[in-house]
Design an enzyme around this catalytic site. Structure first.
Site, PDB file in Angstrom:
ATOM      1  N   HIS A  17      35.615  36.686  37.849  1.00 27.29           N
ATOM      2  CA  HIS A  17      36.602  37.452  38.337  1.00 27.29           C
ATOM      3  C   HIS A  17      37.994  36.595  37.975  1.00 27.29           C
ATOM      4  O   HIS A  17      38.783  36.856  37.597  1.00 27.29           O
ATOM      5  CB  HIS A  17      36.652  38.120  39.711  1.00 27.29           C
ATOM      6  CG  HIS A  17      35.717  38.907  40.076  1.00 27.29           C
ATOM      7  ND1 HIS A  17      34.737  38.797  41.223  1.00 27.29           N
ATOM      8  CD2 HIS A  17      35.342  40.125  39.520  1.00 27.29           C
ATOM      9  CE1 HIS A  17      33.830  39.771  41.074  1.00 27.29           C
ATOM     10  NE2 HIS A  17      34.215  40.509  40.127  1.00 27.29           N
ATOM     11  N   SER A 128      28.659  39.765  41.453  1.00 28.34           N
ATOM     12  CA  SER A 128      28.730  39.772  42.878  1.00 28.34           C
ATOM     13  C   SER A 128      27.399  40.033  43.567  1.00 28.34           C
ATOM     14  O   SER A 128      26.909  39.018  44.570  1.00 28.34           O
ATOM     15  CB  SER A 128      29.689  40.757  43.450  1.00 28.34           C
ATOM     16  OG  SER A 128      31.075  40.271  42.963  1.00 28.34           O
TER      17      SER A 128
END
Ligand code: PNS
Length: 170
Positions: A17, A128
Site C-alpha cells: 500500500h 493484509s
C-alpha cells in the site's frame, strides 16, 4: 491541480500500500487515503485505528491526507474534489474484480477516473489478510509492514512483542 483518492480497507496497511501511495504522490498534486469504515466487513482494527496506522506509517513529514469514509468510494472522491481513484494492481488475478469496480464506479460517477498502479515486484504477494494470518500463526512479518503496524498486529493478535534482535535470532 489533480487530486486522487486511494480508497481501501487497510486492515492493516502494508508495504505494498505504501508503495502505491508513494507512486501516486509522484503523479498527482494531492493524494487522500480513504479508509473504508464498513461495519459489514469484519476488520481486525477499527476504522479509526486503521487510519491512525496509515498516518503513523506515512510519518510526520508526509503531505498525504488520511480520512475514513463510509458509503460509495466515488462519493468520497467527489467530497474530496478528486477526479481520480487510485487502486494498486498486484497480479492479473486482481484485474477481474478491480475492472468490475472501476466500470461500476465510472457508471456511478463518470467524472471520476480509476487509475491502476502496479505494485513493485517485491510486494506482489502481499495482502493484509495473508499478513494477519502469518502473524496469527506466529510467523515473522518484519519488513512486510511498518514497525508500528507490526507492533499493533502483535498486540491485537496476542503475540509477545519481539525485539528486532530477537526476531533476527529466531
Ligand atoms: O482494500 P480493499 O478492501 O480491496 O478495498 C475495497 C474498496 C474499499 C475500494 C471497495 O470495497 C469500495 O470502494 N467500497 C466502498 C463502497 C463502494 O463504493 N462500493 C462500490 C464499488 S464499485
Amino acid at each position: 491541480m489533480t487530486i486522487a483518492v486511494y480508497p481501501g480497507s487497510f486492515d492493516p496497511i502494508h508495504e505494498g500500500h505504501l508503495d502505491v501511495i508513494k507512486r501516486a504522490r509522484q503523479i498527482f498534486d494531492e493524494v487522500v487515503v480513504g479508509v473504508l469504515d464498513n461495519t459489514a466487513k469484519a476488520c481486525l482494527f477499527s476504522a479509526e485505528e486503521r487510519a491512525t496506522l496509515v498516518r503513523q506509517s506515512l510519518g510526520p513529514d508526509s503531505d498525504v491526507q488520511v480520512r475514513h469514509f463510509s458509503g460509495l468510494a466515488v462519493e468520497f472522491a467527489v467530497s474530496q474534489r478528486a477526479t481520480v481513484i487510485v487502486r494498486g494492481l498486484r497480479a492479473v488475478s486482481d484485474l477481474d474484480s478491480e475492472f468490475q469496480m472501476a466500470l461500476m464506479n465510472r457508471r456511478l460517477e463518470p467524472r471520476v477516473h480509476t487509475v491502476f498502479l502496479t505494485t513493485s515486484f517485491a510486494n506482489v504477494y502481499l495482502s493484509s489478510s495473508l499478513i494477519k494470518d502469518v502473524c496469527a500463526h506466529g510467523g515473522g512479518i518484519r519488513g512486510l509492514v511498518p514497525a508500528v503496524v507490526e507492533d499493533a498486529l502483535n498486540r491485537r493478535l496476542g503475540r509477545p512483542h519481539q525485539s528486532p534482535a530477537a526476531e533476527e535470532a529466531s
